[in-house]
Write an enzyme that holds these catalytic residues in place. Sequence first.
Site, PDB file in Angstrom:
ATOM      1  N   LEU A   1      39.688 -11.837 -11.491  1.00  0.00           N
ATOM      2  CA  LEU A   1      39.930 -12.419 -12.653  1.00  0.00           C
ATOM      3  C   LEU A   1      40.461 -13.699 -12.752  1.00  0.00           C
ATOM      4  CD1 LEU A   1      41.349  -8.988 -14.241  1.00  0.00           C
ATOM      5  CD2 LEU A   1      39.176  -9.854 -14.513  1.00  0.00           C
TER       6      LEU A   1
ATOM      7  N   THR B   1      42.143 -14.559  -1.690  1.00  0.00           N
ATOM      8  CA  THR B   1      42.494 -13.236  -1.820  1.00  0.00           C
ATOM      9  C   THR B   1      41.558 -12.397  -0.669  1.00  0.00           C
ATOM     10  OG1 THR B   1      41.805 -11.343  -3.357  1.00  0.00           O
ATOM     11  CG2 THR B   1      40.104 -13.184  -3.416  1.00  0.00           C
TER      12      THR B   1
ATOM     13  N   LYS C   1      43.883 -13.747   3.180  1.00  0.00           N
ATOM     14  CA  LYS C   1      45.447 -13.896   2.866  1.00  0.00           C
ATOM     15  C   LYS C   1      45.998 -14.014   4.304  1.00  0.00           C
ATOM     16  CE  LYS C   1      46.147 -12.055  -1.582  1.00  0.00           C
ATOM     17  NZ  LYS C   1      46.963 -10.967  -2.422  1.00  0.00           N
TER      18      LYS C   1
ATOM     19  N   ASN D   1      48.706 -16.867  -0.208  1.00  0.00           N
ATOM     20  CA  ASN D   1      47.609 -16.601  -1.355  1.00  0.00           C
ATOM     21  C   ASN D   1      47.544 -17.834  -2.422  1.00  0.00           C
ATOM     22  OD1 ASN D   1      49.980 -16.822  -3.303  1.00  0.00           O
ATOM     23  ND2 ASN D   1      49.425 -15.051  -4.438  1.00  0.00           N
TER      24      ASN D   1
ATOM     25  N   ASP E   1      52.681 -13.820  -4.710  1.00  0.00           N
ATOM     26  CA  ASP E   1      52.633 -12.223  -5.185  1.00  0.00           C
ATOM     27  C   ASP E   1      53.793 -11.279  -5.611  1.00  0.00           C
ATOM     28  OD1 ASP E   1      49.915 -12.011  -5.225  1.00  0.00           O
ATOM     29  OD2 ASP E   1      49.778 -11.412  -3.155  1.00  0.00           O
TER      30      ASP E   1
ATOM     31  N   ALA F   1      52.460  -0.888   2.511  1.00  0.00           N
ATOM     32  CA  ALA F   1      52.861  -1.721   3.514  1.00  0.00           C
ATOM     33  C   ALA F   1      51.729  -2.771   3.899  1.00  0.00           C
ATOM     34  CB  ALA F   1      53.642  -1.174   4.644  1.00  0.00           C
TER      35      ALA F   1
ATOM     36  N   GLY G   1      49.416  -6.021   2.212  1.00  0.00           N
ATOM     37  CA  GLY G   1      49.765  -7.709   2.050  1.00  0.00           C
ATOM     38  C   GLY G   1      50.651  -7.692   0.580  1.00  0.00           C
ATOM     39  N   ALA G   2      50.153  -6.720  -0.280  1.00  0.00           N
ATOM     40  CA  ALA G   2      50.995  -7.018  -1.573  1.00  0.00           C
ATOM     41  C   ALA G   2      52.293  -6.380  -1.345  1.00  0.00           C
ATOM     42  CB  ALA G   2      49.992  -6.201  -2.531  1.00  0.00           C
TER      43      ALA G   2
ATOM     44  N   GLY H   1      49.676  -3.322 -14.063  1.00  0.00           N
ATOM     45  CA  GLY H   1      49.475  -4.482 -13.093  1.00  0.00           C
ATOM     46  C   GLY H   1      49.260  -5.885 -13.569  1.00  0.00           C
TER      47      GLY H   1
HETATM   48  P1  NAP Z   1      46.024  -3.817   1.723  1.00  0.00           P
HETATM   49  O1  NAP Z   1      46.746  -5.158   2.240  1.00  0.00           O
HETATM   50  O2  NAP Z   1      44.617  -3.678   2.092  1.00  0.00           O
HETATM   51  O3  NAP Z   1      46.943  -2.560   1.856  1.00  0.00           O
HETATM   52  C1  NAP Z   1      46.504  -1.577   1.480  1.00  0.00           C
HETATM   53  C2  NAP Z   1      47.623  -0.532   1.175  1.00  0.00           C
HETATM   54  O4  NAP Z   1      47.278   0.644   0.535  1.00  0.00           O
HETATM   55  C3  NAP Z   1      48.274   0.067   2.793  1.00  0.00           C
HETATM   56  O5  NAP Z   1      49.614   0.026   2.640  1.00  0.00           O
HETATM   57  C4  NAP Z   1      47.583   1.068   2.838  1.00  0.00           C
HETATM   58  O6  NAP Z   1      47.861   2.022   3.710  1.00  0.00           O
HETATM   59  C5  NAP Z   1      47.523   1.771   1.750  1.00  0.00           C
HETATM   60  N1  NAP Z   1      46.304   2.818   1.395  1.00  0.00           N
HETATM   61  C6  NAP Z   1      45.134   2.465   1.271  1.00  0.00           C
HETATM   62  N2  NAP Z   1      44.310   3.798   0.914  1.00  0.00           N
HETATM   63  C7  NAP Z   1      45.422   4.667   0.904  1.00  0.00           C
HETATM   64  C8  NAP Z   1      45.139   6.040   0.937  1.00  0.00           C
HETATM   65  N3  NAP Z   1      44.169   6.754   0.737  1.00  0.00           N
HETATM   66  N4  NAP Z   1      46.414   6.902   0.961  1.00  0.00           N
HETATM   67  C9  NAP Z   1      47.484   6.259   1.069  1.00  0.00           C
HETATM   68  N5  NAP Z   1      47.739   4.772   1.264  1.00  0.00           N
HETATM   69  C10 NAP Z   1      46.758   4.024   1.111  1.00  0.00           C
HETATM   70  O7  NAP Z   1      45.881  -4.153   0.204  1.00  0.00           O
HETATM   71  P2  NAP Z   1      46.634  -5.112  -0.755  1.00  0.00           P
HETATM   72  O8  NAP Z   1      46.327  -6.688  -0.691  1.00  0.00           O
HETATM   73  O9  NAP Z   1      48.067  -4.849  -0.314  1.00  0.00           O
HETATM   74  O10 NAP Z   1      46.294  -4.720  -2.295  1.00  0.00           O
HETATM   75  C11 NAP Z   1      46.969  -3.338  -2.622  1.00  0.00           C
HETATM   76  C12 NAP Z   1      46.563  -3.240  -4.058  1.00  0.00           C
HETATM   77  O11 NAP Z   1      47.250  -4.032  -4.875  1.00  0.00           O
HETATM   78  C13 NAP Z   1      45.049  -3.293  -4.424  1.00  0.00           C
HETATM   79  O12 NAP Z   1      44.697  -2.295  -5.392  1.00  0.00           O
HETATM   80  C14 NAP Z   1      45.153  -4.585  -5.102  1.00  0.00           C
HETATM   81  O13 NAP Z   1      43.898  -4.828  -6.046  1.00  0.00           O
HETATM   82  C15 NAP Z   1      46.311  -4.643  -5.702  1.00  0.00           C
HETATM   83  N6  NAP Z   1      47.099  -6.022  -6.090  1.00  0.00           N
HETATM   84  C16 NAP Z   1      47.398  -6.295  -7.277  1.00  0.00           C
HETATM   85  C17 NAP Z   1      47.834  -7.395  -7.508  1.00  0.00           C
HETATM   86  C18 NAP Z   1      48.302  -7.930  -8.991  1.00  0.00           C
HETATM   87  O14 NAP Z   1      48.603  -9.071  -9.301  1.00  0.00           O
HETATM   88  N7  NAP Z   1      48.527  -6.957  -9.929  1.00  0.00           N
HETATM   89  C19 NAP Z   1      47.967  -8.493  -6.448  1.00  0.00           C
HETATM   90  C20 NAP Z   1      47.721  -8.112  -4.912  1.00  0.00           C
HETATM   91  C21 NAP Z   1      47.039  -6.846  -4.855  1.00  0.00           C
HETATM   92  P3  NAP Z   1      48.016   1.911   5.412  1.00  0.00           P
HETATM   93  O15 NAP Z   1      48.509   0.824   5.834  1.00  0.00           O
HETATM   94  O16 NAP Z   1      48.229   3.363   5.974  1.00  0.00           O
HETATM   95  O17 NAP Z   1      46.399   1.709   5.432  1.00  0.00           O
END
Ligand code: NAP
Length: 275
Positions: free
Chosen positions: A16, A62, A66, A88, A102, A127, A129-130, A240
């Site tokens: 977006l 993204t 990152k 980012n 972020d 835990a 990236g975000a 969000g």
């Molecule tokens: P990431 O680095 O891939 O981290 C994913 C996280 O989710 C890890 O802690 C992972 O746990 C956990 N997870 C995934 N599937 C799971 C499940 N089935 N049960 C329990 N825990 C689970 O992703 P990220 O970049 O941090 O992004 C996370 C979310 O935030 C995404 O949906 C993204 O779209 C959103 N986001 C939003 C913004 C915003 O501006 N609003 C900004 C950034 C991200 P493990 O460590 O155990 O794998």
Amino acid sequence: MEEVFGVFGDPVEHSLSPVMHNAAISALGMKAHYHAFRVCYEGLGDALLGARAMGFGGVNLTIPLKERAFTLGFVELDSLSRVIGAVNTVDFRDGIRGFNTDGLGALRALEDASVSLRGKSVVLLGAGGAARAIAFQFASVGARVLIVNRTGERGRRLAEDVATVGVAEAFSFSSMEELLDGAHVLVNATSVGMHPLVDRTLVTGDMLHPGLVVFDIVYNPLKTRLILEAEAAGARIVTGEMMLVYQGAEAFRIWTGVLPPVDVMKRAVLDALGV
Ligand code: NAP
């Protein structure tokens, strides 16, 4: 000549950021455009050097870039992106400099909802990236960050890292109800609940209480199952989109020195989400 900004990622077509930044660029009457570029993991180094050579104004990174930016030797990291381990936002004005906006985006989204974090207990799910960016930012403004992550070791490592700037501890899912009883804020920073698995949530309404602020950083859909259950339980909700808007606004400020119109950016995001 039109200045070029963009987002690099793979996949990137659903981002977006282009609609949000182009809305700000139009509102400010700037001669610029923000594009999405599909850049694979191995290609990031070449893409950044190329973007600098072509005079880009700046780029966002993204998934899955990152953390990759962090490992490239030539990106000069600011102190926050260095401790987070992820970038980012890249600025080309003075070399190739990496930032992470972020956490600030999440902090401003809560401030926007009149939630202050100093001295508050925040249960942080995730835990990745975000979550890392949020944990550092919230701890640095005086929140007590209680991290719960599926992979316990990753959660413990994050808590140890964050303990260098503030108060953070890692817990297992089995402690969740007890943690939430004493918490002021719950943040979902996992991808659980995101499209297409929209019926998933790590926390259900019976674990929530009125007065708790429930912030889900997932914005696709905006009303996740967690947010719907929180509403039904009488908790305060924060969705969000404002984190997305404020992290983008801070990137825009880093590149241009101009604070963009966040209301215009928010409208563009909500329109794109069909809300
Ligand atoms: P990431 O680095 O891939 O981290 C994913 C996280 O989710 C890890 O802690 C992972 O746990 C956990 N997870 C995934 N599937 C799971 C499940 N089935 N049960 C329990 N825990 C689970 O992703 P990220 O970049 O941090 O992004 C996370 C979310 O935030 C995404 O949906 C993204 O779209 C959103 N986001 C939003 C913004 C915003 O501006 N609003 C900004 C950034 C991200 P493990 O460590 O155990 O794998």
